[in-house]
Design a protein around this motif. Structure first.
Motif, PDB file in Angstrom:
ATOM      1  N   VAL A   6      24.163  -5.474  -2.535  1.00  0.00           N
ATOM      2  CA  VAL A   6      24.198  -5.894  -3.943  1.00  0.00           C
ATOM      3  C   VAL A   6      23.075  -5.192  -4.707  1.00  0.00           C
ATOM      4  CG1 VAL A   6      23.854  -7.830  -5.521  1.00  0.00           C
ATOM      5  CG2 VAL A   6      25.341  -8.096  -3.527  1.00  0.00           C
ATOM      6  N   LEU A   7      21.875  -5.164  -4.134  1.00  0.00           N
ATOM      7  CA  LEU A   7      20.739  -4.519  -4.799  1.00  0.00           C
ATOM      8  C   LEU A   7      20.963  -3.023  -4.986  1.00  0.00           C
ATOM      9  CD1 LEU A   7      17.850  -6.352  -2.962  1.00  0.00           C
ATOM     10  CD2 LEU A   7      18.426  -6.568  -5.377  1.00  0.00           C
ATOM     11  N   ALA A   8      21.678  -2.400  -4.047  1.00  0.00           N
ATOM     12  CA  ALA A   8      21.938  -0.955  -4.138  1.00  0.00           C
ATOM     13  C   ALA A   8      23.089  -0.634  -5.074  1.00  0.00           C
ATOM     14  CB  ALA A   8      22.240  -0.400  -2.746  1.00  0.00           C
ATOM     15  N   GLY A   9      23.838  -1.657  -5.504  1.00  0.00           N
ATOM     16  CA  GLY A   9      24.965  -1.418  -6.389  1.00  0.00           C
ATOM     17  C   GLY A   9      26.240  -1.068  -5.655  1.00  0.00           C
ATOM     18  N   ALA A  10      26.282  -1.297  -4.350  1.00  0.00           N
ATOM     19  CA  ALA A  10      27.462  -0.972  -3.557  1.00  0.00           C
ATOM     20  C   ALA A  10      28.419  -2.144  -3.429  1.00  0.00           C
ATOM     21  CB  ALA A  10      27.033  -0.522  -2.157  1.00  0.00           C
ATOM     22  N   ARG A  11      28.017  -3.325  -3.861  1.00  0.00           N
ATOM     23  CA  ARG A  11      28.831  -4.527  -3.709  1.00  0.00           C
ATOM     24  C   ARG A  11      28.551  -5.462  -4.883  1.00  0.00           C
ATOM     25  NH1 ARG A  11      30.929  -7.140   0.805  1.00  0.00           N
ATOM     26  NH2 ARG A  11      30.135  -5.521   2.172  1.00  0.00           N
ATOM     27  N   PRO A  12      29.578  -6.134  -5.424  1.00  0.00           N
ATOM     28  CA  PRO A  12      29.326  -7.093  -6.497  1.00  0.00           C
ATOM     29  C   PRO A  12      28.604  -8.340  -5.965  1.00  0.00           C
ATOM     30  CG  PRO A  12      31.659  -7.062  -5.936  1.00  0.00           C
ATOM     31  CD  PRO A  12      31.005  -5.977  -5.143  1.00  0.00           C
ATOM     32  N   ALA A  13      27.775  -8.935  -6.794  1.00  0.00           N
ATOM     33  CA  ALA A  13      26.976 -10.089  -6.382  1.00  0.00           C
ATOM     34  C   ALA A  13      27.833 -11.289  -6.004  1.00  0.00           C
ATOM     35  CB  ALA A  13      26.003 -10.475  -7.494  1.00  0.00           C
ATOM     36  N   GLN A  14      29.061 -11.381  -6.532  1.00  0.00           N
ATOM     37  CA  GLN A  14      29.922 -12.513  -6.218  1.00  0.00           C
ATOM     38  C   GLN A  14      30.280 -12.544  -4.733  1.00  0.00           C
ATOM     39  OE1 GLN A  14      30.479 -10.374  -8.722  1.00  0.00           O
ATOM     40  NE2 GLN A  14      29.972 -11.680 -10.461  1.00  0.00           N
ATOM     41  N   GLN A  15      30.286 -11.399  -4.067  1.00  0.00           N
ATOM     42  CA  GLN A  15      30.604 -11.371  -2.647  1.00  0.00           C
ATOM     43  C   GLN A  15      29.490 -11.953  -1.794  1.00  0.00           C
ATOM     44  OE1 GLN A  15      32.004  -7.554  -1.361  1.00  0.00           O
ATOM     45  NE2 GLN A  15      33.693  -7.562  -2.810  1.00  0.00           N
ATOM     46  N   LEU A  16      28.323 -12.128  -2.364  1.00  0.00           N
ATOM     47  CA  LEU A  16      27.213 -12.771  -1.666  1.00  0.00           C
ATOM     48  C   LEU A  16      27.452 -14.275  -1.535  1.00  0.00           C
ATOM     49  CD1 LEU A  16      24.454 -12.005  -0.434  1.00  0.00           C
ATOM     50  CD2 LEU A  16      23.435 -12.493  -2.636  1.00  0.00           C
ATOM     51  N   ALA A  17      28.434 -14.806  -2.258  1.00  0.00           N
ATOM     52  CA  ALA A  17      28.728 -16.241  -2.225  1.00  0.00           C
ATOM     53  C   ALA A  17      29.132 -16.719  -0.837  1.00  0.00           C
ATOM     54  CB  ALA A  17      29.822 -16.577  -3.227  1.00  0.00           C
ATOM     55  N   LEU A  18      29.488 -15.814   0.048  1.00  0.00           N
ATOM     56  CA  LEU A  18      29.825 -16.199   1.421  1.00  0.00           C
ATOM     57  C   LEU A  18      28.628 -16.796   2.149  1.00  0.00           C
ATOM     58  CD1 LEU A  18      31.832 -12.997   2.368  1.00  0.00           C
ATOM     59  CD2 LEU A  18      32.775 -15.256   1.843  1.00  0.00           C
ATOM     60  N   VAL A  19      27.422 -16.328   1.802  1.00  0.00           N
ATOM     61  CA  VAL A  19      26.233 -16.784   2.520  1.00  0.00           C
ATOM     62  C   VAL A  19      25.125 -17.288   1.596  1.00  0.00           C
ATOM     63  CG1 VAL A  19      26.604 -15.328   4.546  1.00  0.00           C
ATOM     64  CG2 VAL A  19      25.317 -14.441   2.601  1.00  0.00           C
ATOM     65  N   ALA A  20      25.374 -17.358   0.285  1.00  0.00           N
ATOM     66  CA  ALA A  20      24.322 -17.756  -0.649  1.00  0.00           C
ATOM     67  C   ALA A  20      24.816 -18.838  -1.602  1.00  0.00           C
ATOM     68  CB  ALA A  20      23.842 -16.551  -1.452  1.00  0.00           C
ATOM     69  N   VAL A  21      23.866 -19.594  -2.143  1.00  0.00           N
ATOM     70  CA  VAL A  21      24.199 -20.616  -3.128  1.00  0.00           C
ATOM     71  C   VAL A  21      24.498 -19.932  -4.465  1.00  0.00           C
ATOM     72  CG1 VAL A  21      22.832 -22.409  -1.986  1.00  0.00           C
ATOM     73  CG2 VAL A  21      21.770 -20.979  -3.725  1.00  0.00           C
TER      74      VAL A  21
END
Length: 156
Positions: free
Chosen positions: A67-82
């Motif tokens: 996400v920080l590198a811009g390779a993935r949207p932040a919404q995909q972090l919802a699998l492991v993050a609040v």
């Protein structure tokens, strides 16, 4: 009734060299033994960390770096993050660029520890856009799964 100040789920820190250091190892001269307060205990890396926590920590680090590198949207972090972590990263990192070349990030090392049964902390050394950065995550166990509740990094 006074509310406590809201703490951010994501913090971006700027690296600054420590002032007043001496020698090649950049160690500050010790003034004497550090006082130890009651209730403190030594937590070694991997103390009580089981395979599940280690796997979640590594997945969260990998997703956050992408996400920080811009390779993935932040919404995909919802699998492991609040949601708060996802929201703040999305606001900071913006949308994923289309068609542009993104330098793939690298995770150089990851360490996890469990200071308490329902809390784990992970730290990682990562490469984002060709520069080495630090990344720290706080994972909390709730409703049967581990979720990243806080993220701190020196990455831009």
């Amino acid at each position: 009734m006074v509310r406590p100040p809201r703490t951010a789920a994501v913090r971006f820190l700027r690296y600054r060299p420590a002032p007043g250091v001496q020698g090649a190892l950049a160690l500050r001269p010790a003034a004497g033994p550090a006082p130890r307060g009651p209730g403190l205990r030594l937590v070694r890396p991997a103390d009580g960390v089981d395979a599940e926590v280690q796997a979640v920590a590594e997945a969260a680090v990998r997703l956050a770096v992408e996400v920080l590198a811009g390779a993935r949207p932040a919404q995909q972090l919802a699998l492991v993050a609040v949601p708060a972590v996802c929201r703040e990263l999305a606001a900071r990192c913006g949308p994923v660029p289309r068609g542009g070349r993104v330098v793939p990030p690298k995770v150089l090392s990851t360490r996890a520890q469990r200071p308490s049964p329902a809390v784990a902390e992970a730290v990682a050394v990562v490469v984002v856009a060709g520069r080495v950065h630090a990344l720290a995550l706080r994972l909390e166990h709730a409703r049967g799964r581990w979720r990243c509740t806080a993220l701190e990094t020196t990455a831009p």
